[in-house]
Structure formats: structure tokens, C-alpha cells
Design a protein around this motif. Sequence first.
Motif, PDB file in Angstrom:
ATOM      1  N   GLY A 185       0.847  -1.224   0.046  1.00 23.90           N
ATOM      2  CA  GLY A 185       0.160  -0.116   0.004  1.00 23.90           C
ATOM      3  C   GLY A 185       0.825   1.176   0.173  1.00 23.90           C
ATOM      4  O   GLY A 185       1.732   1.328   0.764  1.00 23.90           O
ATOM      5  N   LEU A 186       0.749   2.020  -0.921  1.00 25.88           N
ATOM      6  CA  LEU A 186       1.491   3.332  -1.238  1.00 25.88           C
ATOM      7  C   LEU A 186       0.808   4.634  -0.929  1.00 25.88           C
ATOM      8  O   LEU A 186      -0.240   4.696  -1.159  1.00 25.88           O
ATOM      9  N   ASP A 187       1.627   5.517  -0.271  1.00 29.47           N
ATOM     10  CA  ASP A 187       1.028   6.978   0.130  1.00 29.47           C
ATOM     11  C   ASP A 187       1.593   7.734  -1.036  1.00 29.47           C
ATOM     12  O   ASP A 187       2.895   8.121  -0.900  1.00 29.47           O
ATOM     13  N   THR A 188       0.973   8.050  -2.107  1.00 28.21           N
ATOM     14  CA  THR A 188       1.427   8.737  -3.204  1.00 28.21           C
ATOM     15  C   THR A 188       1.375  10.349  -2.879  1.00 28.21           C
ATOM     16  O   THR A 188       2.311  11.060  -3.506  1.00 28.21           O
ATOM     17  N   ASP A 189       0.436  10.714  -1.861  1.00 30.70           N
ATOM     18  CA  ASP A 189       0.486  12.157  -1.863  1.00 30.70           C
ATOM     19  C   ASP A 189       0.946  12.574  -0.577  1.00 30.70           C
ATOM     20  O   ASP A 189       0.700  13.746  -0.156  1.00 30.70           O
ATOM     21  N   ALA A 190       1.538  11.809   0.510  1.00 25.30           N
ATOM     22  CA  ALA A 190       2.219  12.311   1.517  1.00 25.30           C
ATOM     23  C   ALA A 190       1.409  12.445   2.703  1.00 25.30           C
ATOM     24  O   ALA A 190       1.473  13.312   3.492  1.00 25.30           O
ATOM     25  N   ASP A 191       0.095  11.881   2.798  1.00 21.20           N
ATOM     26  CA  ASP A 191      -0.799  12.194   3.578  1.00 21.20           C
ATOM     27  C   ASP A 191      -0.931  11.265   4.746  1.00 21.20           C
ATOM     28  O   ASP A 191      -1.940  11.105   5.278  1.00 21.20           O
ATOM     29  N   ASP A 192      -0.101  10.304   4.605  1.00 21.84           N
ATOM     30  CA  ASP A 192       0.023   9.052   5.359  1.00 21.84           C
ATOM     31  C   ASP A 192      -1.179   8.198   5.297  1.00 21.84           C
ATOM     32  O   ASP A 192      -1.470   7.589   6.250  1.00 21.84           O
ATOM     33  N   THR A 193      -1.822   8.235   4.076  1.00 15.56           N
ATOM     34  CA  THR A 193      -3.185   7.516   3.773  1.00 15.56           C
ATOM     35  C   THR A 193      -2.693   6.453   2.724  1.00 15.56           C
ATOM     36  O   THR A 193      -2.138   6.992   1.555  1.00 15.56           O
ATOM     37  N   VAL A 194      -2.938   5.421   2.479  1.00 21.19           N
ATOM     38  CA  VAL A 194      -2.653   4.492   1.385  1.00 21.19           C
ATOM     39  C   VAL A 194      -3.561   4.740   0.160  1.00 21.19           C
ATOM     40  O   VAL A 194      -4.830   5.015   0.493  1.00 21.19           O
ATOM     41  N   ASP A 195      -3.011   5.304  -0.968  1.00 19.94           N
ATOM     42  CA  ASP A 195      -3.698   5.555  -2.146  1.00 19.94           C
ATOM     43  C   ASP A 195      -3.784   4.423  -3.063  1.00 19.94           C
ATOM     44  O   ASP A 195      -5.071   4.466  -3.602  1.00 19.94           O
ATOM     45  N   ILE A 196      -2.886   3.772  -3.023  1.00 19.00           N
ATOM     46  CA  ILE A 196      -3.048   2.779  -4.395  1.00 19.00           C
ATOM     47  C   ILE A 196      -2.267   1.397  -3.632  1.00 19.00           C
ATOM     48  O   ILE A 196      -1.344   1.582  -2.831  1.00 19.00           O
ATOM     49  N   TRP A 197      -2.454   0.331  -4.187  1.00 17.45           N
ATOM     50  CA  TRP A 197      -1.767  -0.851  -3.836  1.00 17.45           C
ATOM     51  C   TRP A 197      -1.090  -1.653  -5.145  1.00 17.45           C
ATOM     52  O   TRP A 197      -1.552  -1.525  -6.581  1.00 17.45           O
ATOM     53  N   VAL A 198      -0.023  -2.262  -4.873  1.00 21.22           N
ATOM     54  CA  VAL A 198       0.764  -2.615  -6.018  1.00 21.22           C
ATOM     55  C   VAL A 198       1.138  -4.147  -5.733  1.00 21.22           C
ATOM     56  O   VAL A 198       1.569  -4.483  -4.590  1.00 21.22           O
ATOM     57  N   ASN A 199       0.853  -5.087  -6.519  1.00 25.08           N
ATOM     58  CA  ASN A 199       1.131  -6.476  -6.325  1.00 25.08           C
ATOM     59  C   ASN A 199       1.669  -7.227  -7.507  1.00 25.08           C
ATOM     60  O   ASN A 199       2.028  -8.573  -7.227  1.00 25.08           O
ATOM     61  N   ASN A 200       1.835  -6.697  -8.619  1.00 22.72           N
ATOM     62  CA  ASN A 200       2.223  -7.023  -9.843  1.00 22.72           C
ATOM     63  C   ASN A 200       3.441  -6.903 -10.494  1.00 22.72           C
ATOM     64  O   ASN A 200       3.671  -7.278 -11.588  1.00 22.72           O
ATOM     65  N   ARG A 201       4.264  -6.093  -9.877  1.00 21.84           N
ATOM     66  CA  ARG A 201       5.591  -5.500 -10.493  1.00 21.84           C
ATOM     67  C   ARG A 201       6.486  -5.014  -9.375  1.00 21.84           C
ATOM     68  O   ARG A 201       5.966  -4.909  -8.309  1.00 21.84           O
ATOM     69  N   ASP A 202       8.053  -5.067  -9.733  1.00 25.42           N
ATOM     70  CA  ASP A 202       8.722  -4.343  -8.911  1.00 25.42           C
ATOM     71  C   ASP A 202       8.415  -2.834  -8.623  1.00 25.42           C
ATOM     72  O   ASP A 202       7.594  -2.233  -9.508  1.00 25.42           O
ATOM     73  N   LEU A 203       8.823  -2.388  -7.591  1.00 26.32           N
ATOM     74  CA  LEU A 203       8.483  -0.994  -7.309  1.00 26.32           C
ATOM     75  C   LEU A 203       9.604   0.060  -7.662  1.00 26.32           C
ATOM     76  O   LEU A 203      10.963  -0.420  -7.572  1.00 26.32           O
TER      77      LEU A 203
END
Length: 349
Positions: free
Chosen positions: A269-287
Motif C-alpha cells: 500500500g503506497l502513500d502517493t500524496d504524503a498524507d500518510d494514507t494508502v492511495d494505491i496497492w501494487v502487487n504485480n511488479r517491482d516498485l
Amino acid sequence: MRRNRIHHDHDDVPDVRGFTLIELLISIGISALLLAALVELFSINYASYILQEDVAAMQQNIRTAKMFLERDVLMAGSGISGGFGLYGTKVQPITFTNGGGDDSTDILTINYFNLSEGDCSGVLPQLTLSATMPAASAEAEVNEDLTSTTSPPTPPYSTWDGEFACGGSTYGGTPFKEFKAIITSPDGKKSDVVFITQVQANSDKLQNRPYAGFDNKIINSYPAGSTISFFSDDQLTQVTYQYRASDRSLLRNGQPVATYLEDLQFAFGLDTDADDTVDIWVNNRDLTAAELDQIRTVRINIVGRTDRIHRGIKDTRPAVEDRSGATTSDQFAREVIQLTVKVRNMGLK
């Protein structure tokens, strides 16, 4: 002489006969049916017992794998979450290889500080950077007098200018034996490990010339008030988890910690806008490097499988994250544990 005659009445003799062939065959048939039923009942009970034993072993191993993974993921980034460099190269709290393990399983590497290991705070006192030297300089100036023999502190600052021992090794002295130090910014959000290549006699300067292929001059890029302490490799814990198909085990740094497993998959779970809340999930590729810094939550998926096939089991290999499942049963019993762990040392405000 008169003789008495004994009269035998044949009608009083009991009629004793054996079983007929038909009766014998019927008895054998009934006995065979009863025996077959008993054997089938025993077989069913025994198969149920073996299944329960296999399932219990599988569940125990899944719980063990969960315990190890959850503990290390919770520690990810401890002491290095704000930015940690090893000889000038950034060390990420978590790195991930999607589908890079045996049987297309995922590989997870976790880094964190364990400051209780290799602690030499009782050997060398902590220094503070004065930040008066140019960033490109191979000398770093500190606030403390490295020739001072007064206490406090205990030990005195002059120990930096002499020979000392820690963890069974001897450093400093003449000729000087290089050692590692960690410099940390005043706010604790950034740190780097470098080599101290010399402590200048009768001065307040540390030499950090390039050594062993590393540019150690990064010290002077830190602001005044940054702290410098002895560093042991034992303080940086790096743990890699991966699956080994040959014995269906979970490896922690190459050592098996659990068996009876079949799959290991992760999602982030990634916080893409720095608000300490998960915005998207990634499970199918390297980060990407930027996404590694945005990890706030890790979803762990562990698939267990019994060691033997069991008649009547209709389970199929389940679909987990980006891993597709099977469409037909192979008669193995399976169980999936999924847990979501918030990485407490990343993204803290």
C-alpha cells in the motif's frame, strides 16, 4: 434263566446334521461384508486422522511463517526510515522482487537498525559535527577536543585518538586501523555510515578520505549538530525472505524457518500524496525507487499445503495477489493466511 432285553427306541436319538454348502456360503458372505465394513470404517478413520495430522502440521508452519514475517515487517525502517546511506548508497527499509523466487513466488528484503547489537557507546563517546569544513573536504571538524582526557564523558574524547577494542576487534592506534562510524542529522531523519580513515592527533578533526572504493567525504554534507558514533555491521539487520520449492520451505536469510508451504506473495500500500494514507496497492511488479519510499502497508500472503494427497479433498491451488490459481484439484489440502501490516517506521509525521 430269564434274560431282560433292552429295547432301543431309535426315535429318541437326536438328529445331528452339519451345515449345508449354501448355509456356509451365506455365512462366509455375511462375515466378509461385516469385515469389509469394519476395514472401510478403519480406513476412513485412519485417513481422517492422517489428514488432521497433516493439516495441523501445515497450520503450525503457516503460523510460524506469519510470526517471522510480521515481526520483521514491523521493524522495517527502524532507525533508517528518514534516509539511511551505507558508504554513500541509500539503503531502503523494504525492497521487493515480484515473482523472482522459486515457482514465481515473491522475494522480500527488510532493513532496520538493531542498536542493541554491536553497541560500543561505552568505548567511544558520541561526537557532534561543527560543519565548518567544505563539503568536498576529506576532513571533518567536530565540537569536541579529541585530545581531552577529562571526564565526563566516560570514556573521554581522547579515546577517538587512540587504540580501542569493540566486538573482539581492535581499531585506531598506530598504524591506524580504519573503522566505521554513523553520522545522523540533528532531527534523526537522515544518517550515513562511513569509514573513519584517521583521527588527527592534537586536533578536533576526523579524516574521512575515500576508502575501500567509497567516498566518505559525505560527512561534511551534514549540518552542524549532527552526531557521529562508532558503527558495527551487526547493528544493521538485513533480512531476506524467499520460498524454496525443493522442500516447500520459507527461507529467512537462506535458513528454513517453516515448511509445508506452497506460495508467498506480497502487495504494498503506497502513500502517493504524503498524507500518510494508502492511495494505491501494487502487487504485480517491482516498485520504483520513489515508490519504495511511499510504502506504508504490506499485505502478506502465505499459502500452506499438506505434505500428502488425501482422498476426497477437492481443494485447488488458490489465486493469490497477481498469482492465478488452478482449475482442477490435485487432492492436496490447503490454507491461506493473509495479514496486513502497517509499517510503523515509515511515513511517520
